[in-house]
Structure formats: structure tokens, C-alpha cells
Design an enzyme around this catalytic site. Structure first.
Site, short mmCIF file in Angstrom:
data_model
loop_
_atom_site.label_atom_id
_atom_site.label_comp_id
_atom_site.label_asym_id
_atom_site.label_seq_id
_atom_site.Cartn_x
_atom_site.Cartn_y
_atom_site.Cartn_z
N TYR A 1 13.57 -33.76 -18.56
CA TYR A 1 12.11 -33.69 -18.45
C TYR A 1 11.67 -33.86 -17.01
O TYR A 1 12.46 -34.30 -16.15
CB TYR A 1 11.44 -34.78 -19.33
CG TYR A 1 11.66 -36.18 -18.84
CD1 TYR A 1 10.83 -36.75 -17.87
CD2 TYR A 1 12.73 -36.95 -19.31
CE1 TYR A 1 11.05 -38.03 -17.41
CE2 TYR A 1 12.95 -38.22 -18.85
CZ TYR A 1 12.11 -38.77 -17.90
OH TYR A 1 12.32 -40.03 -17.42
N ARG B 1 -3.33 2.76 8.81
CA ARG B 1 -3.60 1.44 8.20
C ARG B 1 -2.32 0.63 8.09
O ARG B 1 -1.25 1.19 7.84
CB ARG B 1 -4.12 1.60 6.77
CG ARG B 1 -5.43 2.34 6.61
CD ARG B 1 -5.70 2.46 5.12
NE ARG B 1 -6.64 3.54 4.85
CZ ARG B 1 -7.91 3.34 4.47
NH1 ARG B 1 -8.38 2.12 4.33
NH2 ARG B 1 -8.70 4.37 4.25
N HIS C 1 -15.82 -9.73 2.41
CA HIS C 1 -14.73 -10.56 2.93
C HIS C 1 -14.76 -11.96 2.33
O HIS C 1 -13.75 -12.47 1.83
CB HIS C 1 -14.84 -10.63 4.46
CG HIS C 1 -13.79 -11.51 5.08
ND1 HIS C 1 -13.99 -12.85 5.34
CD2 HIS C 1 -12.52 -11.23 5.46
CE1 HIS C 1 -12.90 -13.36 5.86
NE2 HIS C 1 -11.99 -12.40 5.95
N MET D 1 -5.57 -7.39 8.92
CA MET D 1 -4.96 -6.50 9.91
C MET D 1 -5.86 -5.30 10.14
O MET D 1 -6.86 -5.09 9.45
CB MET D 1 -3.60 -6.07 9.38
CG MET D 1 -2.82 -7.29 8.90
SD MET D 1 -1.21 -7.39 9.57
CE MET D 1 -0.79 -5.69 9.59
N ARG E 1 -3.36 -1.54 -6.38
CA ARG E 1 -2.46 -2.70 -6.31
C ARG E 1 -2.86 -3.65 -7.43
O ARG E 1 -3.98 -3.57 -7.96
CB ARG E 1 -2.56 -3.39 -4.96
CG ARG E 1 -3.95 -3.87 -4.66
CD ARG E 1 -4.05 -4.45 -3.26
NE ARG E 1 -5.46 -4.75 -2.96
CZ ARG E 1 -5.89 -5.10 -1.77
NH1 ARG E 1 -5.07 -5.17 -0.74
NH2 ARG E 1 -7.16 -5.36 -1.56
N SER F 1 15.99 -41.68 -13.83
CA SER F 1 14.78 -40.95 -13.45
C SER F 1 14.85 -40.78 -11.94
O SER F 1 14.94 -41.76 -11.21
CB SER F 1 13.55 -41.76 -13.86
OG SER F 1 12.40 -41.08 -13.47
N LYS G 1 0.83 -1.19 0.00
CA LYS G 1 0.00 0.00 0.00
C LYS G 1 0.87 1.25 0.00
O LYS G 1 0.66 2.18 -0.81
CB LYS G 1 -0.92 0.00 1.23
CG LYS G 1 -1.96 1.10 1.24
CD LYS G 1 -2.67 1.23 2.59
CE LYS G 1 -3.62 0.07 2.88
NZ LYS G 1 -4.98 0.31 2.34
N GLY H 1 -8.13 -7.79 4.98
CA GLY H 1 -8.93 -7.93 6.19
C GLY H 1 -8.20 -8.56 7.35
O GLY H 1 -8.77 -8.77 8.42
N CYS I 1 10.53 -38.30 -11.65
CA CYS I 1 9.19 -38.88 -11.68
C CYS I 1 8.56 -38.96 -10.29
O CYS I 1 7.57 -39.62 -10.10
CB CYS I 1 9.23 -40.27 -12.31
SG CYS I 1 10.19 -41.45 -11.37
#
Lengths: 889, 889
Positions: A864, A96, A468, A107, A352, A777, A26, A105, A844
């Protein structure tokens, strides 16, 4: 001297958006908006370093902090021409929190700070509205007493309600200035009565108290829970923003609102937001009054009767629209904005980057790339890979009949089925017991976080799209319906009614977050659509990534799914799963119970044709994509019956006596099966098993080649190797089988022989093993177990202690432990390549589908990753992001 | 061109003693003796590379071998002036195996090769003794038919016996030349009858056959078993020695004998050996005729009536004595010699470093150092560390009454008690079932190797000090009595009688290998003497070694033993063993069964004083030597009862219901306890346990300090760490306890806090862990389990397959796997030292007592090794050898 305080707004701005870590999201964005010339009420930010210093030093502040606050406050007085505590021309401020990452919400916030019995009169004179001034004062007392002094806000609501009852009022607007004055007196008495001290009149004392409260809220329980769920380190701390108040509640030309520059639910390129005339910001977020739409189009779409902002305040709306455009251009992303209109003047309170659903994220990224705002690579980087999960699972069938109970707002998309539950503790308890639950609440508050997390979906009777419940549910990826107004919850009876129907706790319902419909029972689902934006973005991802993506699958259905999700091969086909099927289990048990090799060979001969068909089915689907097939891995005792009835049945079926069967089971019993007679150790003891499996593979290849003309590619994988010689012996036997099958069928089969690297010793001895292995693998599940000396089956008993004490940050079975296990992988890759430069390297374990782990694999230079079918798209995207990040690093 | 054949003797010698790997021990030493100018019959050696090539190429020989053999044979003909196959002046040869390491009796030998129906007449003429020539021929036929053609030697013995019976002969000496001729005819017929082909007359064919047989014997079963027991790789191969025959059976001025330059049993500096007049070498080794002593002194000592060589052949004896001296001076070690005297001329057939008992090895090393022949370091290098084990265990009490059954030769020292058994298969089976057995045989043969290995001791009715039984038993370190002539074995009844007493299979007897006494029942034992040569050599070892030696011990008795063996500290005191004692187990179970922390704390409070006394007792013994105490390690379920009766008893004792008790046990059950809730994971979950233990340690230190004035040194060790933070948390708690105890007692306690490195991740993350840990102790048992992914408890099921297929050469739980586990140790040592240069590093797994592993630890630069008390001297010696070897490397 450390700079603890940064100014913004009104001409002097110390910070910018790059300083998020120091100023919080903020604070940094307020500074950035100031620099852009946007109208930001002046103020200043106490840095996150203050918070860290505060907690590092036993909850005390740095010595030089107060002087910096005083100076910054003086600057705000100068910019606004008002005085903090000045009875005739009072400066009021908001206080704030503002952490590095958004914690909606979580804090505390205090507005209108600086009001007291004297300044309230100054505000009355200045605004020409005594009722507004007194209303602001009572709001301040309520908030401050709650947030800073720890009183419950119900205390003040009760006073207000009983006053309204006594006066015969129904609405707050009926309350007069004098009434507010009386009520303020009652509020202050209530504070004194509850706490034994007066409500503070000194604005400086008010400010100190509020700052303490915000920093204190960083360590309150709901913030701690949120951080844990969102992986936010406590050490980041929060900043505190102190900002001159502007008022959206100064009459009908005043307003307050929140907006997204694009639709955060669908990603559509149209403003999305709400505002309230004559209200303060908290009124919108709290979801108490039902707000109005921003645009005319949105109003018409929703059939709302109240005017939109576009209609009610056209000039300010136009200014707001320009600001939206400027912000998107500047930030190159969709913005989430808070604004206030004070008597016709627009003030920006926050911007934001907006949270969004996965669907919206795709739409916005693809659109912005089309608009030329971002590149394809940037679009790829914009999608959180894990969020794709929301799009890959079945959704409600739009054509199936629906038994609608209620319709609310489509607050967070997705569909879910579960049992109704009415409180968060119970939701959590039932979820832990393995139940799928739907949390139904009047409205949610930060205290419900754990219940929302435990639930499949959330339904609230009250609140808008930015309530909320809606905001948090979208963040968590949970479907949500908010403002389902027909629902009447009866907590005592543990049921709700809607249009005459009653739904009890435990009843099954279906939530359709995309339409806002709540349905009775379990509705029919359909498979996800993988075209459109999804396909576009995946195409961009595929052209960015270098890592191959395979899948872990063995049933034709799973292999089909994975192929449709873009798997480029099979990284792990677990053959033992094939033996657990009822039809084969009998033969397999017969093999285990055989007295000698001949008996085993005879039983295996019966399995051969079935196993060959298994492989043929897979080769048909994968065509010429490589299929890594792991030979039998688990210990034999896993295949024997364990309970009395099953033992009897198996004895009957195999003709082996119960006594012999139990004796064999006892003989096979192991103290630590993880570290026992399994994997290639079985292949060494019973070569006939691996020989049968190898034959089934090669014969299946020959068969499919004959049938389709394709040349299936097999990678035969030997599990649990720890000594080079194990692989040498088994590899030679398998190669012999291949030669025999080639001679018998006249077909040349294409295959490699390789090994799992899933034991620390295999990683350490990779150089020697690679002299035989054509591929590695990494079996990171077992490698994690042995490297940590940690049984996955048993870890549950103490892992909660480990998480609570911060010993492990992430479950090493979910996200690869790069420092320990990863170290072994790097070392094995190096040593393996040294002795066989063209060795193929893959992973894997279940980590193959975890984005952070995929980044690690990319950086290690693996060829991979392989993961479960539904994780294939996530892996494709994560691999692309890893490649793009590495390029720009 | 590869040189496959090396000559020796008679002036031209290609090899020397350094070429043992190529020429085998016998071949290299024959060459060396030739070079020294000693009388060696000329001959040549086929190298071990021929053997390797033979087996690598499907049992075929290199193309150019035959030409080299022909040339070498020509050279021998030239040197001896005889012709191979020359009827008038025949060259006869012996063909013997000769591997790199001595394998007594394991492989085959052929003597007198080159004899046929024609050359035998030449030999008769040449020797002037037709009977000798024919006797040699019949010996050759017997041996060759047996060794090369695969017939049983009984066939020929039976023919001989029945002939003697028919003629009324009792002794072989009564047989005339003509009789031999007749018998040779019968022998040849027997060969033809049995094999359908004639006995070969062509000396070249005889030679080829014999060479094939010797190379073939490298892979016969008894050679394979012996190699496995002695850790000799099959790849070494054997050489073949072909040497001109000399004859010890040419009348009364001829003889053959074997000798040690010092007593191999006691180490005494006096010749030790046997000879037979008018005999071939095999007669001595076979133990069929009872031989005579070499020296007069020995004869008198044994009360023998036959003259010693010193008396019977004084000139040759003097020459032999000079040769012994020359050989000892040259080889700087005690030698094991074979010689033949042909008509008064001495010929040396073999010399090698003699095998000896541990006691003798000590005596010889100390004597030779005193004689100035070798240095102290060399003396230290001369003792096989593992052999000390023979000296460290209790021996028979010389003062206790003895019930002597029989007295034989003291063939191999040491005492053993066990059950009588009469055959090797049975001995092996009973030993596998956990019984201690004494193998009693008429005489032993190479077929008995497995039974001798399985037995505690060996007793034979026949044979001398150099009989098969004696030589092999000494090599294996088994006590042995040979030639116990009063024993009459009845295999049918499975019993033996001696002087009228009958001992049945299964009866307990005691073998005293030092005196040759066989005692009835289990005799009384005494503790070993650790002074004299042992003490001297240990002193030299201690001054050579740099590695510290500690012990793994927790009972005062064990700690005392270890201290008397020279332990410099405790490397591992396992505190859980203390909880298993009946008196504490109750409290400990109470703790496990407690519902909450309070209950646990209350139960632990009862254990505290007992545990404090445990530690105090240890500190009193160890004084100011450091004691590493490991906090609780095993999972709690190990402490709960498992059978019905015990469950009931514990329920009764603790007041916890049986249901609750079983429920708790079930709750604590783990799938893989090795990888479960144990070690520091318990400390994290139940900090009160480690707090109690830490308090007991520190309080014990304070108490002993008060009592004795010594300053006990504690090293508190946290087990099973895999994550640095585990150690950080627990270390802080323990340090707090130390502070508290110091405050309460007013004593400053000396302690370090450190950790086991027993999981691969701990090794990998050693750098981070060393930031907290003040010492590392490598727990190589668990580290081996996790690095290999191999449960020690379960490995028994498949390890035999692994050994049989050559996948593992040595059990990694006995000898440290240097390539895998060792790699982790090196890495951890490096990383640990990087972050804490003065960190103390030790090893406390069972490998700490294994010489090969100790060498590895020395080379890794560890500070100490810790092992079980009885292994402490072995470790001291092994550490010294590692240091000396490293110095000279």
C-alpha cells in the site's frame, strides 16, 4: 544520410502521428491528417533532430540540410503549382515551431513568408484583391521584423496609428490599398532606420532567417521557463513546419478559427470554438478582435449578436463537423483544431489532443467510455492524477451572497481568493513572501508566465476563451476570467475601476472561474462533491489497482475526510501531534522535566486517558480498517518552550525553576536533531513513554470493541530503527503491555508490531529486522534526507543553485529518487520478504501521494501507499494507472 | 546425550587444546598437558555449555549433569586411589573457573574442598603432619565461606589476628596444630553466627555449592565490567575445573609458583617467575608474602637475599626447565605457568599463552622467528596491532634529570604523567572530567578495575611482578609500579609519604613503568625509537601486506611524523584546517561576508599564496607519494565568530558592521549542519572557492617540481557528492584550472580528480559517479552518521543506554559497522569498479586505523587505508595480518 526533412500534404506524406518525437506534435499530426485524406496545405517539417544537432554543434546546421530543404520546397511548388519567389505566381509559406509537447504561445511563428515588393503584385493579381495582397505584405513585414529581426511590434503599430489619425480613420478597414502601399514604405524605412539594413527581399533569405528564428526561440527565456514549469527537457528540441499559406482574410467567404471537439472546460459533448471572418489565424489566438461562435446553440447561450459559423457559412460548417467526427474517431480523444477557410474551401492547419480541465477530463473519459470509444482502463489512463487536486478542494458556495464587481468569460474553472496585483514580477515577489495573489492584467502575454504561475488566479480585461490567458491558465490549473470588459485598469494608480467601484492593489477579491464572476472580498466556500463522473471513474480505478491506499492522519477531522475520499486504512498516525495540543503539552513537559523515571511515569499517567480517547476516536471512524500508529518520534527538546515569555509561563505551570528549565533545554539541545535522540532511541532511554502509548492503543481498542462490536486493528509502529535489537527490545515490551491489557479487559486485541524503514541501515539490515517486524512502512522523507545527507530544512539555501545548474531534475522530497532512495527500498523489500514472506510493506512518506512515486511503489510490489487525506483520490488513480501500465508493459 | 563433563590427567584425557571454546582455556590446556605426558593432577572439566544452559534455563542445570559429575569424580578417585569424603584416605579437590579468554582474578576459586571434621584427621594421618592438615582445613573454611557463602574474609582474619595477639604470636608459623583446631572451632561458630547455619560437612554439598559459586561468579559485577572492557561476550560462559589437590604447603620440600617461559615485560629469553616454599598457590598471586626468584641470575640481578628455586630445589628446578622447553616447543609461544611441588614432586596446574607488553611481544616474535620456531608471517600474526600504540608515543627522556620519590618493581612498562588519586571511584570521576590521573593504592583488587582503566598508570605499595595490579595493568597496557615499599599511604589525609617527602592528592607525578621509578612533577619525554625489533617486524609486515597505508594529515609536522612511520601517501588532507589559522581566518571571513562573487574572489586571492605554500610544504615532504587533498568541506558558519567579543573583533577587522555580521551568521545558521550546505554543495554555490583551492594545488605542484625536480602527485578530492552531476560540474572546472596553470607555468602537473563516498546515495550511485571519479575515498565517519541516521555529536546522550542494553556491541564510529555501512562500501566498490575497472579505492575515515576495520577493507579489495599518523604502524601491521589470514583462509 540522415533524413532531416519530412513532407506532408498534397499526396506525398512521409510521416505519421507516431513520429511525434521526431516531427513534433504539429508536424506529426499534419502528416497524419494528410494521410487521412483531410485537406492539409502541403508543406514539410524540419525534424527535432535538426534542432538538437544545431545546439550540439555550436548553433550550426548539418551540412546536408539545405539540399533537403530545397528539394522539399520544390515538391511544395509542384503540389501547389506556384513558385517560391515567382513574381507572377508566388508561393507563400508559414514557418512555425512544433515541439514534441505543446507549448502554446511560447515560440515564434512567421506567416506570409515569400512576399516582397515583386511577389506582392503577383499575389494581388492572382487573388484579384490588391488591398488583401498589400495587407498581407504589411502583416508579414511586421511579424518578420519582430520575430526574426528583433524589432518591437509597437514600432509598426505606432506608424499605423498615427497614419490613421492623420487620415481621420477609425477602423483598419477604412485603409485603402494605396494607403497600405504608403505604409509598407514607411515600415521598410523604419526597419532600415532601426537596424541599418533593408528588409530582406529575397524569399530564400527570408526563409533561412525564419528557420533560424524558430530554432533560436527554443532557447529564449520564456520557453526555458515554460519548460521548467512543465518538466519538458531542453534536449527534446523543436521541429519547424514550413507550409503553403492559405488565407482566411480573402474576403467574407474566408475565415479562420480554432475549435475543440468537446468543451474543454466542462467536457460537454458539443463543439467549442471561435472563428473570425476575413482574418488570419493569429488574429483569433491573439485575442484582439472579439470572435464569433461556431454553433448557433453556443451563440444563443452567450447572447451573442454576430452570426455563428453554423449560420454564416453552413456548407463549410458541415464539412468541419464531419472532420471533427473523423478526427475524434481516428484519435479516440477530444481534439484541439485550427482551420482556415479560403474563399469557401476548408483547410486544416492543426489538430492535437486538446488540453482540458480536470472536470472536463472526467466528463470526456466517462462519456467516451459510455460511447464505447474507449475502455474503462483507457478512461482511467486519460486522467492526470495530479489534476484531481482541482476537484478535491472547497469551491465557492453557490448559495452564499455574492458581491459581484465584474463578469467576464469563464476561461478556466475553479475558485480562488487573493490580493489584487497588477504585474507579474510583483505577483511573483508577493507569492514568494507567502501572500496569495490574483493577477489582474489588460491581457497576458508569454512574458507573464511567471506571474501567472505565482498567482492563485488570473483576470484579464480583454481576450476570448482561447486567448493566451485562458489557454495558459487552463494548462496550469489556475482559475481564470478573461475578457472582463468593464474593468478599467490604471497602472499608475495601481487600481482598477469597474462600474464605478474602485479596487486597489492589495484589496482582497474572489475569482469564480466557473461563472466568470469577479467578487469583492473573500466569498464563502463549500466542500467538493465526490459523486457523478468522479465516483464513476474512481470505481473503475479501484477495480484496476492492486495497491492499497491509506492515509496519513491523526485528527478525527482528517481521518473523516480521508475515509470519505476512500482511504482503506491509516498508514501513519503521528502521535506526537497529539501532545502539542495545549491541554496535553503541560503534562508532556512535566514528563520531560521530571528528575527520574517515577516522575515521568506519574506525568505519563495523566496523559494516558487523553491519548486513549485520541485513539478511540480514530478506531471508531476506521472501524475494522487497519490503523498504523507511530509511537513518539521527535526529540524531546521540540516540546520545550523557546522564548522568554513561554519559559516563564512553563516555569510557573510546572513549578520547575526557570534556571532548571533552561538547563534542561540546554541539556537536550542537539547539533543535528534529525540524527539525534529521537524515534525508538527515546523508547530505549525512556521505555515508560512507549509503554504508556502502547497501553493507550490497546485500551482504546478494547473500549471501542466493547462499545461498537467492531474489532479495531492496530499496527504499532516503532520509528527510526537502525539496529534489529532496538526493535526486539521494544517489541517485547509492547507485547507485554498487550497481554496485560487483554488480561485486564478480557478482550483480545488485534495488533501487529512493525517499524518504519527510514534510515539506510534499516533498509540494508531489513532481513534481520523483519525477523521481529510484522510490517515495514517506508518513511521516505527521512530516508531521502539520510540517503542524500540532505536536511530538508536547510536544503533551501542551495537547492536553487542545484535546479539552475540542472543537477537535480525534480525535488527528491516531492518525487521519490528512484535511483538512490528507490534502490534502498527495493533492497529492503527483497531482504524483508526473504526473511518474512508475508511481511506487509507500505510507504508513508509524502511521496505516497506523488503519482510517479506511486508507480514505483506498485512496481516494487509494495502492499500500500499512504498519503495526506486530500491526496487519497490521486493515489487511487495513480495506483490504477500503474497497474494498467504494468499489465500492458 | 550431551557430554557435559570431560576428564583429564592420570591416563584418561577426553579433551585437548583445540577445545578451548568448550573447556575454557584452563581446562583445554590441562587436558593438553596430560596428553603430553606432563604431571597433571587428575580432574575433570564442566564445559562452558553447562554455564550457557544454566543461564538460558533460569539458573538451573541440565538433568543429566549430576550423573556425569558423579562418574567423573569416581574416575578421579580411581586415579588417585583416594575417596571423596573418605575419612581415612580423603580425596581433596580444587574448584576453579576457566573461561575461553583469560580473565585474571575476575572469578572465584575454592581449594582443599572435601575437608571436614572427619577427613581432616584422615589428611593428618596420611600426610603425617597434623598441623598442615588443620591449616588446610582453616584455609578451606575461609575461602569457602567467602566465595560460596558470601562472608567477608576479614571476619576470619580478625579472629586469627586477635588470637595471635592473645597468644603473643607474631608469625603464622608460631601457630600450633592445636591452636588451629581451636581457631577452626571459632571459624565455624562465626559462620553459624553470621549465616544462621553450619558450615557444610558433606563434601558433595560442598562441591555443589562451589560449582554454583563459580558459575554464579560469571555474572558478578566485576566479571561483567571486565568482559565489557575486553570485548568478551557474556554468551561464551565459563567452564569449571575440578581437580585433585596437590599441596605446596607440605613443608620445606613443597612449594608453589608461577612463571613465564620468557620475560613478559621485555621479551628477554630467560625464565621469569616467582615461587614460595611451603605455600599454597593463592599465596603467590595474592601478593601477601614476598616471593623468591626462580633463577640464580634473577636473584643476583635483583639483589635478593632469599635463595632462588634453582638453588633451593635444584632437581625440581631442572625438571621444571625441561617442562618449560617442552611446552614452548609444543605451543610455539611463550607460556604462563602455574606449578606446585608436593614433597619434591612437580605438578603442573596450568599453562597458557602468556600475556606480554608490546615491547616483549616484538622481542619474542622476532626471537622465535630467529630461532626457527615460527615463520615471519607467524611472527607478524603474534603482535596485537593496537598494542603498538604503547611503543609509538613519547617515553621518558633517559638523560633528563629525575626527581625520584620512590622505586618499586617495573611491573608494566611505559611512562605516564598525571595527578595522584587514591581511590578508584575518584580516579574514574576525574578522568571523566578530562583529568589525567595516577592511581596510587596499597594493593589493587578486582574492585579497582574501573579505576585502573581510568588511570594513566598505577602504583601499588605492595605486591610482586605477578600481583593483581601488575597482571591487570600489563593486560590493559597501563604503566605500573608494584611493591613500591617506601610509600606510606594515608587515606584520611589523602596523601602519601616516601622517605620523608609528602605527595598530596592532585600533585603531579611521573610513573616510569620500565624502571619502577616514581618521579615528582612532569618529567621530560623523548620520541620513540622505531628501529630494532620494531623495524624488523614492520619489514616482515610490509612484505606480507597488499593494502597500501596512507595518512590523514595536513600540517607539515604531522606529515613528517606519518612519513617516518611509513605512510605511503596522504589519504586525506583537510584543507579547512588550514583556514582556521589566525593569519588566514581573517581573509576567509572576509570571503564569507562579501556581498557578491567579486568580493569573494578578491578575498580568495589573498588566501591563494598562503594555501599554495601549505600544499608546497606537503609536496616537498611526500615527494612522489600521492597526496589526496580534500577541498573545503565544513559549512561556512563554522568559520564565523560565536561569542560577543569575537563578533566585535571581527566586525572591527573586516569593516562589516556587527549587525550585518550577526545577520549573515543567522542567515548561515542551519538546523542540521551535518546535512546542510557543505562539501561540494559549497563548490556548486561558490565555484570560486574550489577554483582557488585547485589553483593553489596545481601551482604548488609546479613550484615544487621546479624547485626539487620531483613530480608531486595530487589527488583532488571533492567531498559530500551524492549526485553524479555535482562531480561532473566541479571536475570540469578543476580540470580547466589545471590546464590554465599548465599553460601559465609550462609544467605538466600529475593529478587525479575523485570523490569521497560518504553518503549512502553516493555508494548506491557509485557506478554513475565512477564515470567521472578517478578514485573513491570512503569517508566512513560521515557514512556511518548518515547510514545510521546518527549524529556523532549527539549520540553521547543515549549511547550509554545502548551499550547497557547490549544493542550495540562496539561503537560504530570506532569499529566499522560491517553489516550496514560495510554493505554499502562493498556495493560501492563493486559498482565503481564495474564502470571504471582501474578506479583507486581507499578509506579515510577514522576506521582506517582500526585493525578490525582494516581487515574488512582488505577483504573488500580496497587499495589503501588512511589513518592518523600515529596509527600508521598499527595499520601496516593490521593490513599484513589481514593478508596473511586471507591467504590461509
Amino acid at each position: 544520410m540522415t533524413k532531416w526533412v519530412y513532407e506532408f500534404g498534397g499526396g506525398t506524406t512521409d510521416g505519421d502521428t507516431s513520429m511525434k518525437n521526431l516531427l513534433g506534435g504539429k508536424g506529426a499530426n499534419l502528416a497524419e491528417m494528410s494521410s487521412l485524406g483531410l485537406p492539409v496545405p502541403p508543406g514539410f517539417t524540419l525534424t527535432t533532430e535538426v534542432c538538437t544537432a544545431y545546439y550540439d554543434n555550436n548553433e550550426t546546421y548539418p551540412d546536408d540540410l539545405q539540399a533537403q530543404i530545397d528539394a522539399a520546397l520544390k515538391a511544395v511548388e509542384a503540389k501547389t503549382g506556384k513558385g517560391f519567389g515567382d513574381a507572377s505566381n508566388p508561393l507563400l509559406v508559414s514557418v512555425r515551431s512544433g515541439a514534441r509537447a505543446s507549448m502554446p504561445g511560447m515560440m515564434d511563428t512567421v506567416l506570409n513568408l515569400g512576399l516582397n515588393d515583386e511577389t506582392v503584385e503577383g499575389l494581388a493579381k492572382l487573388s484579384g484583391d490588391r488591398r488583401f495582397a498589400l495587407d498581407s505584405y504589411r502583416r508579414f513585414i511586421t511579424m518578420y521584423a519582430n520575430v526574426v529581426m528583433g524589432m518591437h511590434h509597437h514600432t509598426f503599430e505606432d506608424i499605423l496609428e498615427s497614419f490613421k489619425e492623420d487620415e481621420g480613420y477609425f477602423l483598419d478597414t477604412e485603409i485603402t490599398a494605396d494607403n497600405w502601399e504608403t505604409l509598407i514604405g514607411e515600415y521598410k524605412s523604419a526597419v532600415n532606420k532601426a537596424l541599418g539594413k533593408d528588409f530582406p527581399q529575397d524569399p530564400q533569405a527570408q526563409l533561412s532567417g525564419a528557420i533560424d528564428a524558430v530554432f533560436g526561440s527554443w532557447m529564449n527565456e520564456r520557453a526555458i521557463v515554460y519548460r521548467r514549469l512543465q518538466d519538458i527537457p531542453a534536449a527534446w528540441g523543436t521541429a519547424v513546419n514550413i507550409q503553403a499559406m492559405v488565407f482566411g482574410n480573402m474576403g467574407d467567404t474566408s475565415a479562420t478559427g480554432v475549435a475543440f471537439t468537446r468543451d474543454p472546460s466542462t467536457g460537454e459533448n458539443s463543439y467549442y470554438g471561435e472563428f473570425l471572418i476575413n482574418a488570419q489565424g493569429e488574429d483569433v489566438v491573439a485575442g484582439i478582435r472579439t470572435p464569433q461562435t461556431l454553433t448557433k446553440l453556443a451563440r444563443e447561450k452567450m447572447g451573442d449578436t454576430q452570426p455563428s459559423m453554423e449560420e454564416a457559412l453552413p456548407d463549410v460548417y458541415a464539412q468541419l463537423a464531419d472532420t471533427f467526427a473523423a478526427l475524434e474517431t481516428h484519435y479516440r480523444d477530444m481534439q484541439d483544431i485550427e482551420f482556415t477557410v479560403e474563399r469557401g474551401k476548408l483547410w486544416m492547419l492543426q489538430t492535437r489532443t486538446g488540453k482540458r480541465t480536470a472536470k472536463a477530463a472526467l466528463q470526456i473519459a466517462v462519456d467516451m467510455a459510455a460511447e464505447g470509444m474507449i475502455s474503462h482502463d483507457e478512461a482511467v489512463m486519460r486522467i492526470e492524477p495530479a489534476s484531481l487536486d482541482q476537484l478535491l478542494h472547497p469551491t465557492l458556495d453557490p448559495d452564499a451572497p455574492r458581491d459581484v464587481i465584474s463578469i467576464g468569460l469563464p476561461a478556466s474553472p475553479g475558485a480562488a481568493i487573493g490580493k489584487v496585483v497588477f504585474n507579474s514580477d510583483e505577483a511573483e515577489a508577493m507569492a514568494k513572501a507567502g501572500e496569495k495573489v490574483i493577477l489582474v492584467r489588460l491581457e497576458t502575454s508569454p512574458e507573464d508566465i511567471h506571474g501567472m504561475h505565482a498567482a492563485q488566479a488570473i483576470v484579464t480585461a480583454r481576450g476570448g476563451m482561447t486567448s493566451h490567458a485562458a489557454v495558459v491558465a487552463r494548462g496550469m490549473g489556475r482559475p481564470c476570467i478573461s475578457g472582463a470588459g468593464d474593468i478599467r485598469i490604471n497602472e499608475e494608480l495601481q487600481q482598477f475601476s469597474a462600474v464605478g467601484r474602485v479596487v486597489k492593489k492589495g484589496d482582497i477579491v474572489t475569482v469564480d472561474g466557473a461563472t466568470g464572476q469577479l467578487l469583492a472580498g473573500a466569498a464563502a466556500m463549500v466542500q467538493p462533491e465526490l459523486s457523478g463522473n468522479f465516483a464513476t471513474l474512481m470505481e473503475w480505478a479501484d477495480s484496476a489497482r492492486t495497491l492499497g491506499i491509506r492515509t496519513n492522519a491523526e485528527t478525527p477531522a482528517d481521518v473523516e475526510t480521508a475515509a470519505s475520499f476512500g482511504a482503506e486504512g491509516i498508514g501513519l498516525c503521528r502521535t506526537e501531534h497529539m501532545f502539542f495540543e495545549a491541554s496535553r503539552l503541560g503534562y508532556f513537559r512535566e514528563m520531560i522535566l521530571a528528575d527520574d523515571k517515577e516522575g515521568r511515569v506519574a506525568a505519563l499517567a495523566k496523559i494516558l486517558p487523553v491519548q486513549r480517547d485520541d485513539f478511540a476516536a480514530i478506531f471508531r471512524i476506521m472501524e475494522e480498517r487497519p490503523c498504523t500508529i507511530r509511537l513518539l518520534d521527535p526529540p524531546l527538546h521540540e516540546f520545550l518552550p523557546t522564548n522568554e515569555a513561554e519559559v516563564a509561563a512553563v516555569a510557573e505551570a510546572t513549578g520547575v525553576s526557570k534556571t532548571d528549565l533552561l538547563a534542561r533545554a540546554k541539556q537536550l539541545h542537539e547539533s543535528n536533531p534529525m540524527l539525534g535522540h529521537r524515534g525508538c532511541r527515546l523508547g530505549i532511554s525512556y521505555p515508560e513513554i512507549y509503554e504508556m502509548q502502547a497501553r493507550a492503543i490497546f485500551e482504546a481498542q478494547a473500549k471501542v470493541m466493547e462499545e461498537t462490536g467492531f474489532n479495531p486493528i492496530a499496527e504499532v509502529m516503532i520509528p527510526l530503527v537502525s539496529i534489529s535489537k532496538e526493535l526486539e527490545i521494544l517489541s517485547a515490551k509492547i507485547a507485554d503491555i498487550a497481554k496485560a491489557v487483554e488480561a485486564e479487559t478480557g478482550k483480545a486485541v488485534t495488533y501487529k508490531i512493525g517499524t518504519m524503514i527510514e534510515l539506510p541501515r534499516a533498509a540494508l539490515r531489513a532481513g534481520g529486522i523483519a525477523q521481529t517486524a510484522e510490517f515495514f512502512s517506508f518513511g521516505t522523507n527521512d530516508l531521502t534526507q539520510t540517503t542524500f545527507g540532505l536536511s530538508r530544512d536547510d536544503a533551501g539555501k542551495f537547492m536553487p543553485d542545484y535546479v539552475a545548474q540542472g543537477i537535480v531534475e525534480k525535488d527528491p522530497f516531492v518525487t521519490l529518487d528512484q535511483n538512490g532512495v528507490g534502490d534502498l527500498i527495493k533492497l529492503a523489500a527483497e531482504r524483508g520478504r526473504e526473511s518474512r514472506p508475508d511481511i506487509k510493506l507500505g510507504i508513508c512518506g509524502e511521496h505516497g501521494g506523488d503519482p510517479a512515486s506511486i508507480t514505483f511503489c506498485h512496481n516494487c510490489g509494495l502492499d500500500y501507499v499512504s498519503c495526506s487525506p486530500y491526496r487519497v483520490p490521486i493515489a487511487r488513480l495513480a495506483a490504477a494507472q500503474a497497474a494498467i501500465s504494468a499489465k500492458s508493459a
